[in-house]
Design a protein around this motif. Structure first.
Motif, short mmCIF file in Angstrom:
data_model
loop_
_atom_site.label_atom_id
_atom_site.label_comp_id
_atom_site.label_asym_id
_atom_site.label_seq_id
_atom_site.Cartn_x
_atom_site.Cartn_y
_atom_site.Cartn_z
N ALA A 159 0.85 -1.18 0.00
CA ALA A 159 0.00 0.00 0.00
C ALA A 159 0.89 1.23 0.00
O ALA A 159 1.82 1.34 0.80
CB ALA A 159 -0.90 0.01 1.23
N GLY A 193 4.96 4.21 1.84
CA GLY A 193 4.04 3.09 1.85
C GLY A 193 4.47 2.00 2.81
O GLY A 193 5.50 2.09 3.48
N TYR A 251 -3.90 -7.50 3.78
CA TYR A 251 -5.09 -6.65 3.71
C TYR A 251 -5.73 -6.38 5.08
O TYR A 251 -6.08 -5.23 5.37
CB TYR A 251 -6.14 -7.29 2.79
N LEU A 293 -3.85 -3.71 6.88
CA LEU A 293 -4.01 -2.43 6.18
C LEU A 293 -5.34 -1.78 6.58
O LEU A 293 -5.40 -0.55 6.79
CB LEU A 293 -3.96 -2.67 4.67
N TYR A 307 -5.00 2.69 5.17
CA TYR A 307 -5.60 3.04 3.90
C TYR A 307 -6.01 4.51 3.85
O TYR A 307 -6.20 5.08 2.76
CB TYR A 307 -6.82 2.15 3.62
N THR A 319 -2.77 5.81 2.36
CA THR A 319 -2.21 5.12 1.20
C THR A 319 -3.36 4.69 0.30
O THR A 319 -4.08 3.74 0.61
CB THR A 319 -1.41 3.88 1.63
N TYR A 379 -3.24 3.62 -2.86
CA TYR A 379 -2.90 2.69 -3.95
C TYR A 379 -2.38 1.38 -3.35
O TYR A 379 -1.53 1.39 -2.46
CB TYR A 379 -1.83 3.29 -4.86
N VAL A 380 -2.89 0.28 -3.85
CA VAL A 380 -2.45 -1.04 -3.38
C VAL A 380 -2.02 -1.89 -4.58
O VAL A 380 -2.77 -2.00 -5.57
CB VAL A 380 -3.57 -1.77 -2.61
N VAL A 385 -9.56 3.54 -2.41
CA VAL A 385 -8.28 2.86 -2.65
C VAL A 385 -8.31 2.17 -4.01
O VAL A 385 -9.25 1.43 -4.31
CB VAL A 385 -7.98 1.84 -1.54
N ILE A 437 -6.85 -0.63 -6.33
CA ILE A 437 -6.13 -1.90 -6.21
C ILE A 437 -5.65 -2.35 -7.59
O ILE A 437 -6.45 -2.46 -8.52
CB ILE A 437 -7.02 -2.99 -5.57
#
Length: 332
Positions: A155, A209, A214, A217, A223, A226, A228-229, A290, A292
């Motif tokens: 992330a 990051g 998950y 996170l 999240y 962050t 972007y995953v 977010v 993914i």
């Protein structure tokens, strides 16, 4: 006070049915069990719903459980030191001890497990037992069971769409030699930090990051910082339940059985919760904005190729490791 008077007084109290020296009731033994996961994480849900009631009821009150979640007693390293030193009875930790024992680090080799069923069947069976067989002799720890953190994703505050996007990216990795090496092999600038310091580091932009499963996170709310995953699934991370050996040896055989059985029931529930909740967590993250990214076959191949040196180093320093890796891969 004369001797005669003391004798008369004692006789009177005894006659009145008052115990002069009644032994005190045996105090219950308190088991402190600690981890660094948030309260809502499957680890702590299972501890509250399964482990604590099972131990207290089945021991008929001889054992009491006190749960310390959310890093209240420290991160991975501090918990490890506390359980070895005896100030903590049971800790739930990662493979932080991998340099001090022979095989446990194998569990976090990159791209080793194909899915949750593969990991669960291996770790909770004979192969898993072989990975921790030297804990008692080398660490003074009684191994109690395998829990689950999950497959690790990355992330970040910047998108990672291709392998070159790792260059210059400041990523938090756990302070475990193999994990740090994996991050460096990807081309990132690796910053090892205790897990309870990650949110602040993200907030202050000390790091761009964090890589973690998950559920971590989501429950740690990383999240929020962050968006972007990269669903790299580069490493599977277990939880290890370990007890201080001196504490363990003070328990009766019956009490040991109660605790061990409770750990097995609690970790089984932990696996169930984490696996069943992961799809919902991903959906929630996407609703929170977010993005993914699932790597393409080409990108995934580049990730796998980049970290292959991890196996060569493992085999060179650990005789017998290659055979265990082969067993794990064949077990799927």
């Amino acid at each position: 006070m004369t001797t005669a008077f003391r004798t008369l007084t004692a006789s009177f109290l005894t006659a009145a049915g008052i115990a002069l020296a009644a032994p005190a009731a045996t105090a219950a033994t308190t088991i402190k069990i600690a981890n660094f996961f948030p309260d809502a994480h499957p680890v702590n849900v299972a501890l509250r719903e399964v482990f604590k009631p099972a131990v207290e009821e089945q021991s008929k009150g001889e054992l009491r459980v006190r749960i310390y979640a959310n890093g209240a007693l420290g991160g991975d390293e501090r918990l490890y030191n506390s359980v070895r030193g005896g100030t903590l009875e049971i800790a739930i930790i990662g493979t932080i001890m991998e340099k001090e024992v022979d095989y446990v680090g194998i569990a976090q080799q990159p791209f080793l497990f194909t899915n949750y069923d593969h990991a669960r069947n291996v770790l909770r069976g004979p192969i898993g037992d072989s990975l921790v067989a030297d804990f008692k002799d080398k660490l003074g720890l009684e191994f109690l069971g395998w829990g689950v953190q999950g497959f690790r994703v990355i992330a970040s505050s910047k998108p990672i769409k291709q392998f070159s996007d790792f260059q210059g990216l400041r990523l938090r990795f756990p302070g475990i030699e193999n994990m740090v090496a994996i991050g460096q092999a990807l081309g990132a600038n690796v910053t090892p930090l205790p897990i309870n310091e990650v949110f602040g580091a993200l907030e202050q932009r000390v790091v761009d990051g964090v890589e973690n499963p998950y559920p971590n996170l989501y429950t740690a709310k990383w999240y929020e910082l962050t968006k972007y995953v990269l669903e790299s699934n580069h490493v599977f991370s277990p939880n290890l339940y370990v007890a201080n050996e001196r504490f363990w040896n003070k328990l009766s055989a019956e009490q040991q059985a109660v605790v061990r059985n409770a750990v097995q029931a609690s970790t089984a529930r932990e696996w169930e919760l984490l696996i069943s909740e992961e799809a919902g967590v991903k959906e929630t993250l996407q609703k929170e904005g977010v993005e993914i990214t699932v790597p393409s076959e080409e990108f995934r191949g580049q990730l796998q190729q980049a970290v292959q040196d991890s196996y060569a180093k493992l085999y060179a320093r650990t005789p017998g490791a290659e055979a265990i890796v082969k067993q794990i891969r064949e077990a799927k």
